[in-house]
Scaffold this active site. Structure first.
Site, PDB file in Angstrom:
ATOM      1  N   SER A 161       0.834  -1.198   0.000  1.00  0.00           N
ATOM      2  CA  SER A 161       0.000   0.000   0.000  1.00  0.00           C
ATOM      3  C   SER A 161       0.875   1.257   0.000  1.00  0.00           C
ATOM      4  CB  SER A 161      -0.961  -0.077   1.187  1.00  0.00           C
ATOM      5  OG  SER A 161      -2.128   0.640   0.937  1.00  0.00           O
ATOM      6  N   ASP A 266     -10.005  -6.195  -3.662  1.00  0.00           N
ATOM      7  CA  ASP A 266      -9.526  -5.042  -2.890  1.00  0.00           C
ATOM      8  C   ASP A 266     -10.539  -3.899  -3.023  1.00  0.00           C
ATOM      9  OD1 ASP A 266      -8.241  -2.744  -1.909  1.00  0.00           O
ATOM     10  OD2 ASP A 266      -6.265  -3.493  -2.481  1.00  0.00           O
ATOM     11  N   HIS A 294      -7.535  -5.992   0.386  1.00  0.00           N
ATOM     12  CA  HIS A 294      -6.363  -5.143   0.547  1.00  0.00           C
ATOM     13  C   HIS A 294      -5.289  -5.805   1.421  1.00  0.00           C
ATOM     14  CE1 HIS A 294      -4.405  -1.368  -0.025  1.00  0.00           C
ATOM     15  NE2 HIS A 294      -4.251  -1.174   1.269  1.00  0.00           N
TER      16      HIS A 294
HETATM   17  N1  TYC Z   1      -2.870   3.395   1.243  1.00  0.00           N
HETATM   18  C1  TYC Z   1      -3.489   2.914   2.462  1.00  0.00           C
HETATM   19  C2  TYC Z   1      -2.430   2.148   3.218  1.00  0.00           C
HETATM   20  O1  TYC Z   1      -1.279   2.393   3.076  1.00  0.00           O
HETATM   21  C3  TYC Z   1      -4.705   2.065   2.215  1.00  0.00           C
HETATM   22  C4  TYC Z   1      -5.847   2.824   1.668  1.00  0.00           C
HETATM   23  C5  TYC Z   1      -6.035   2.924   0.312  1.00  0.00           C
HETATM   24  C6  TYC Z   1      -6.710   3.432   2.524  1.00  0.00           C
HETATM   25  C7  TYC Z   1      -7.096   3.649  -0.183  1.00  0.00           C
HETATM   26  C8  TYC Z   1      -7.776   4.163   2.048  1.00  0.00           C
HETATM   27  O2  TYC Z   1      -9.002   4.980   0.242  1.00  0.00           O
HETATM   28  C9  TYC Z   1      -7.958   4.262   0.698  1.00  0.00           C
HETATM   29  N2  TYC Z   1      -2.811   1.212   4.071  1.00  0.00           N
END
Ligand code: TYC
Length: 319
Positions: A161, A266, A294
């Site tokens: 992420s 995801d 995710h």
């Molecule tokens: N990028 C976030 C992380 O590092 C995860 C995430 C992605 C959260 C998109 C919200 O809308 C979103 N965990």
């Protein structure tokens, strides 16, 4: 309690965040086709682990703090293999919440696995975390400098992420130090659709208690809520850049063998993102996990670790 019981078995519960009324706009960006996943009530499943609840085979695990770029960065280290690997956690994440199944279970004879808490996250506090426009660049510099300071000449990156974004930048900027890279749940740009999703998860009081718990254990309820909002504001800044650019321009600079993993379920990172990365990172591979969300590396650690070990262990392809 049911949630805890599930986590003891290493199988995080599925859906944790109900936001049925969210309706993203079609942004006309690469993600514009990926709108349907928000139509249902299930939006956000970003469950992290609680280290105390996990039970994995334990080998020579050590931890410490290392002064890098003016801050004390916390890291954990496991294994004695020749191949050094750095784990890069997601937003506000840290080694304990995000990576126990990797730190403990990746082959300790083949790999030396290091997990780090980026500045302002987890046990790398102080400093207080902030999110200037260059926060990914700053994390990327810290990550590489930490590994170099710990004595690793060359190493691979496993980034989840936000940690995946950091890994992409680190690999692009330091091709001489990076062996291989695996990223999942990462994005090189922020579309208007992404912005809608960020805003939908901005208020952590709307998250389920079970989903907040690991983060509140690290930061306390108030600081977690504040820092998460600051993160949403921080990542939202990129939507104002041309094409929502976070690191699109850096992708052609990536030279290391790269594996992109994506969970087809995801709910927060639309699949346009891994496909975009796959298209723009020369010679990259894309591995799709049909049931993955995710947090696929926590939900399916055996499959994830096997795919990663195969990739890291394989001879580099002719490029
Ligand atoms: N990028 C976030 C992380 O590092 C995860 C995430 C992605 C959260 C998109 C919200 O809308 C979103 N965990």
């Amino acid at each position: 309690m049911t949630l805890n019981a599930k986590r003891v078995r290493g199988r995080p519960a599925g859906t944790l965040f109900d936001l049925g009324s969210i309706r993203p706009r079609n942004g006309g960006r690469p993600g514009a086709r990926m709108t349907t996943f928000l139509r249902g009530k299930r939006l956000f499943s970003l469950r992290r682990t609680s280290a105390a609840m996990q039970s994995y085979r334990c080998s020579s695990q050590t931890s410490g703090k290392q002064r890098v770029n003016g801050v004390d960065l916390y890291y954990e280290r496991n294994g004695a293999g020749e191949h050094a690997v750095l784990l890069l956690p997601g937003a506000l994440g840290n080694t304990k919440t995000d990576f126990q199944p990797q730190l403990k279970a990746l082959n300790a004879d083949l790999f030396t696995v290091v997990g780090w808490d980026p500045r302002g996250y987890g046990q790398s506090r102080p400093p207080h975390r902030d999110f200037p426009l260059d926060f990914f660049e700053r994390d990327a510099r810290d990550a590489v400098d930490l590994m170099r300071t710990l004595g690793f000449v060359k190493f691979s990156l496993l980034g989840w992420s936000d940690g995946g974004i950091t890994a992409l930048i680190a690999a692009a900027r330091n091709p001489e130090f990076i062996d291989k890279m695996v990223v999942w749940g990462a994005n090189a740009f922020v579309s208007p659709q992404d912005l809608d999703i960020y805003n939908a998860v901005r208020d952590v009081s709307k998250w389920s208690a079970g989903m907040r718990a690991p983060m509140e254990a690290v930061y306390g309820a108030r600081l977690f809520a504040q820092t998460w909002e600051a993160w949403v504001d921080g990542i939202a800044q990129f939507v104002h850049r041309p094409e929502g650019n976070i690191c699109i321009d850096l992708l052609p600079l990536i030279r290391c063998p790269t594996l992109i993993i994506h969970g087809e379920k995801d709910p927060v990172v639309p699949s346009c993102h891994p496909h975009f990365l796959h298209k723009h990172i020369a010679g990259s591979r894309l591995h799709l996990m049909p049931e993955g969300k995710h947090n696929l590396h926590l939900r399916f650690p055996e499959e994830f670790n096997r795919v990663v070990e195969d990739f890291l262990g394989a001879e580099p392809k002719e490029r």
